[in-house]
Design an enzyme around this catalytic site. Structure first.
Site, PDB file in Angstrom:
ATOM      1  N   TYR A 194      -1.978  -7.274  10.329  1.00  0.00           N
ATOM      2  CA  TYR A 194      -2.807  -6.984   9.153  1.00  0.00           C
ATOM      3  C   TYR A 194      -4.101  -6.276   9.580  1.00  0.00           C
ATOM      4  O   TYR A 194      -4.500  -5.258   9.009  1.00  0.00           O
ATOM      5  CB  TYR A 194      -3.123  -8.322   8.474  1.00  0.00           C
ATOM      6  CG  TYR A 194      -3.794  -8.254   7.131  1.00  0.00           C
ATOM      7  CD1 TYR A 194      -3.041  -8.336   5.961  1.00  0.00           C
ATOM      8  CD2 TYR A 194      -5.177  -8.166   7.016  1.00  0.00           C
ATOM      9  CE1 TYR A 194      -3.660  -8.317   4.723  1.00  0.00           C
ATOM     10  CE2 TYR A 194      -5.791  -8.145   5.784  1.00  0.00           C
ATOM     11  CZ  TYR A 194      -5.027  -8.225   4.640  1.00  0.00           C
ATOM     12  OH  TYR A 194      -5.641  -8.208   3.415  1.00  0.00           O
ATOM     13  N   HIS A 216     -12.586  -8.457  -5.466  1.00  0.00           N
ATOM     14  CA  HIS A 216     -12.016  -7.164  -5.049  1.00  0.00           C
ATOM     15  C   HIS A 216     -11.248  -6.534  -6.208  1.00  0.00           C
ATOM     16  O   HIS A 216     -10.519  -7.226  -6.923  1.00  0.00           O
ATOM     17  CB  HIS A 216     -11.083  -7.439  -3.857  1.00  0.00           C
ATOM     18  CG  HIS A 216     -10.470  -6.253  -3.219  1.00  0.00           C
ATOM     19  ND1 HIS A 216     -11.020  -4.994  -3.236  1.00  0.00           N
ATOM     20  CD2 HIS A 216      -9.309  -6.137  -2.499  1.00  0.00           C
ATOM     21  CE1 HIS A 216     -10.240  -4.169  -2.554  1.00  0.00           C
ATOM     22  NE2 HIS A 216      -9.199  -4.831  -2.109  1.00  0.00           N
ATOM     23  N   ASP A 261      -9.522 -10.197   1.106  1.00  0.00           N
ATOM     24  CA  ASP A 261      -8.554  -9.636   2.070  1.00  0.00           C
ATOM     25  C   ASP A 261      -8.861  -9.999   3.532  1.00  0.00           C
ATOM     26  O   ASP A 261      -7.940 -10.065   4.357  1.00  0.00           O
ATOM     27  CB  ASP A 261      -8.519  -8.108   1.960  1.00  0.00           C
ATOM     28  CG  ASP A 261      -7.647  -7.637   0.808  1.00  0.00           C
ATOM     29  OD1 ASP A 261      -6.631  -8.286   0.520  1.00  0.00           O
ATOM     30  OD2 ASP A 261      -7.987  -6.623   0.194  1.00  0.00           O
ATOM     31  N   HIS A 308       0.857  -1.204   0.000  1.00  0.00           N
ATOM     32  CA  HIS A 308       0.000   0.000   0.000  1.00  0.00           C
ATOM     33  C   HIS A 308       0.884   1.242   0.000  1.00  0.00           C
ATOM     34  O   HIS A 308       0.815   2.067   0.919  1.00  0.00           O
ATOM     35  CB  HIS A 308      -0.917   0.038   1.236  1.00  0.00           C
ATOM     36  CG  HIS A 308      -2.109  -0.845   1.137  1.00  0.00           C
ATOM     37  ND1 HIS A 308      -2.837  -1.229   2.233  1.00  0.00           N
ATOM     38  CD2 HIS A 308      -2.737  -1.409   0.077  1.00  0.00           C
ATOM     39  CE1 HIS A 308      -3.844  -1.996   1.860  1.00  0.00           C
ATOM     40  NE2 HIS A 308      -3.796  -2.125   0.556  1.00  0.00           N
ATOM     41  N   HIS A 333      -4.503 -13.368   0.974  1.00  0.00           N
ATOM     42  CA  HIS A 333      -3.095 -13.206   1.357  1.00  0.00           C
ATOM     43  C   HIS A 333      -2.748 -14.227   2.442  1.00  0.00           C
ATOM     44  O   HIS A 333      -3.515 -14.419   3.397  1.00  0.00           O
ATOM     45  CB  HIS A 333      -2.832 -11.826   1.963  1.00  0.00           C
ATOM     46  CG  HIS A 333      -2.994 -10.690   1.003  1.00  0.00           C
ATOM     47  ND1 HIS A 333      -2.128 -10.471  -0.044  1.00  0.00           N
ATOM     48  CD2 HIS A 333      -3.920  -9.693   0.943  1.00  0.00           C
ATOM     49  CE1 HIS A 333      -2.520  -9.391  -0.712  1.00  0.00           C
ATOM     50  NE2 HIS A 333      -3.601  -8.909  -0.133  1.00  0.00           N
ATOM     51  N   ASP A 359      -3.570  -5.898  -6.364  1.00  0.00           N
ATOM     52  CA  ASP A 359      -2.862  -7.108  -5.915  1.00  0.00           C
ATOM     53  C   ASP A 359      -3.708  -8.350  -6.164  1.00  0.00           C
ATOM     54  O   ASP A 359      -3.207  -9.472  -6.084  1.00  0.00           O
ATOM     55  CB  ASP A 359      -2.422  -7.009  -4.442  1.00  0.00           C
ATOM     56  CG  ASP A 359      -3.506  -6.560  -3.492  1.00  0.00           C
ATOM     57  OD1 ASP A 359      -4.425  -5.859  -3.923  1.00  0.00           O
ATOM     58  OD2 ASP A 359      -3.436  -6.910  -2.299  1.00  0.00           O
ATOM     59  N   HIS A 382     -12.261  -4.417   2.455  1.00  0.00           N
ATOM     60  CA  HIS A 382     -12.012  -3.096   2.983  1.00  0.00           C
ATOM     61  C   HIS A 382     -12.192  -1.982   1.969  1.00  0.00           C
ATOM     62  O   HIS A 382     -11.880  -0.828   2.257  1.00  0.00           O
ATOM     63  CB  HIS A 382     -10.584  -3.058   3.554  1.00  0.00           C
ATOM     64  CG  HIS A 382      -9.490  -3.199   2.516  1.00  0.00           C
ATOM     65  ND1 HIS A 382      -8.453  -2.282   2.407  1.00  0.00           N
ATOM     66  CD2 HIS A 382      -9.276  -4.100   1.507  1.00  0.00           C
ATOM     67  CE1 HIS A 382      -7.652  -2.622   1.435  1.00  0.00           C
ATOM     68  NE2 HIS A 382      -8.127  -3.716   0.874  1.00  0.00           N
ATOM     69  N   GLU A 415      -8.774  -4.193  -6.024  1.00  0.00           N
ATOM     70  CA  GLU A 415      -7.401  -3.745  -5.790  1.00  0.00           C
ATOM     71  C   GLU A 415      -6.410  -4.585  -6.595  1.00  0.00           C
ATOM     72  O   GLU A 415      -6.559  -5.804  -6.710  1.00  0.00           O
ATOM     73  CB  GLU A 415      -7.071  -3.770  -4.291  1.00  0.00           C
ATOM     74  CG  GLU A 415      -5.869  -2.907  -3.970  1.00  0.00           C
ATOM     75  CD  GLU A 415      -5.728  -2.593  -2.477  1.00  0.00           C
ATOM     76  OE1 GLU A 415      -6.491  -3.126  -1.646  1.00  0.00           O
ATOM     77  OE2 GLU A 415      -4.823  -1.784  -2.153  1.00  0.00           O
TER      78      GLU A 415
END
Ligand code: FEO
Length: 396
Positions: free
Chosen positions: A193, A80, A165, A24, A226, A84, A146, A82
């Site tokens: 995390y 998601h 996540d 991030h 993750h 990654d 998130h 994002e």
């Protein structure tokens, strides 16, 4: 590297990023690296759940190729936006251009704004189902866990939750399951995390967990996007999330300070001695040489925070200013705090730290302690008492 079968005909096809040390941007130090987890379900409809970060696309595709030709993928679940998790989407879509992507409306919008791709995208909502043949996937929107687009995917036949996540950890290992790694190390990463990414979203997380609990759906495996997959006792991490989301704490104090010529450091040392004398756990961090991600992790279950700074230009020193700015965004609740620092003439650090704490909603429990220049024997005695009194307030 080979794919890993996590359930019959369900494979981990993700990638291990051993060397990433900042996540991030530079908001999170990943001292143990991370993994990007994608899962391939072999059924009448071949389904890929999430992808990986773009630079790892070929690793994922290589693993898929060891199981089935990527051309045969029918569905891609995008839990998601994002990058990654969606960064490899364009590359995999090149191989299976007819695949349908499933995700939330916000996911559709977000993917477009990231990749400007022409996709066959089907918007799904909570409780929508997707039949794969022998298995059915159920979608659960999870906005702000998130990002606004976030979604969980659940497979009843496999008792498998794929929450992206949520419940993840930045933890690169050659193992894939919780019962194969050191459990203290694993929980340390899960806590880190939560503290650094999810803490400000605690109210939403608590509500979502309670909503899922009310569904009484069986879950015997939680496979996040993750780190390690939870199969030994998935309820354990869910219960930890409940505790963190409720801002449950223990009598523990995290003392964070920054010093210019060592006077504030001397104060910090004596304050810590007073806390220890009172029988309360304390962790002390000089903010200029501490890993912020670790310090924040230690704050997650600490009832008390103490902040100290020397005064410079009528204000606190710049590193602790940045630290407090970050902490403000995490919105910790139900905490007690106090402030200290040394000054030469006008002062200002203590007052400005107090202002930030008020804005953050952290109760200041004791009048602040300011010492001019270098603390003498009497001043150090005051510091000791200050620490002891604060610790005793925590125990009440
Ligand atoms: Fe929100 Fe792991 O990305």
């Amino acid at each position: 590297m080979k794919p890993v079968e996590i359930k019959k005909d369900i494979f981990w096809v993700g990638a291990i990023d051993w060397n990433v040390r900042n996540f991030h941007g530079h908001t999170y130090t990943t001292q143990r690296g991370t993994t990007y987890n994608a899962y391939l379900i072999l059924d009448e409809k071949i389904t890929l759940v999430d992808t990986v970060y773009g630079p790892f696309a070929d690793e994922m595709i290589d693993k898929i190729n060891q199981i089935v030709s990527p051309q045969k993928i029918d569905y891609i679940i995008a839990n998601h936006v994002e990058i990654d998790h969606s960064g490899a989407l364009a590359k995999i879509l090149n191989l299976c251009p007819k695949a349908t992507i499933f995700g939330t409306q916000k996911c559709k919008e977000g993917l477009y704004r990231n990749f400007y791709l022409d996709m066959d995208f089907k918007v799904v909502k909570t409780a929508d189902k997707l039949n794969l043949g022998k298995r059915t996937l159920t979608f659960i929107e999870a906005p702000m866990i998130h990002w606004p687009d976030s979604m969980f995917t659940y497979c009843l036949q496999e008792k498998l939750l794929l929450p992206n996540d949520a419940f993840g950890q930045h933890y690169a290992t050659s193992k894939r399951f919780d019962d194969e790694v050191d459990s203290a190390e694993l929980m340390d990463e899960a806590k880190k995390y939560y503290a650094n990414i999810l803490w400000p979203l605690s109210t939403i997380i608590l509500k979502k967990i309670e909503e899922i609990q009310k569904l009484s759906i069986p879950i015997d495996m939680i496979a996040p996007s993750h780190g390690i997959i939870w199969r030994k006792d998935p309820l354990n991490i869910v219960n930890s999330y409940m505790s963190w989301a409720k801002n449950e704490t223990k009598p523990k104090i995290v003392l964070v300070y920054e010093t210019m010529w060592g006077a504030t450091a001397k104060m910090a040392q004596k304050i810590a001695e007073g806390i220890i004398q009172a029988g309360v756990e304390v962790k002390v961090f000089d903010v200029t040489c501490s890993d912020r991600t670790e310090t924040i992790k230690e704050m997650l279950d600490a009832k008390g925070f103490i902040f100290g700074s020397s005064t410079h230009d009528n204000d606190m020193l710049p590193t602790i200013a940045g630290f407090l700015e970050f902490l403000k965004g995490l919105k910790p609740k139900n905490r007690l705090s106090c402030v200290f620092g040394s000054y030469g003439w006008g002062g200002g650090a203590v007052k400005n730290i107090e202002e930030i704490l008020k804005i953050t909603g952290i109760e200041i429990t004791l009048p602040s302690l300011s010492i001019q220049y270098v603390p003498d024997k009497n001043d150090l005695e005051k510091c000791y008492e200050f620490g002891k009194n604060f610790a005793l307030k925590l125990l009440k």
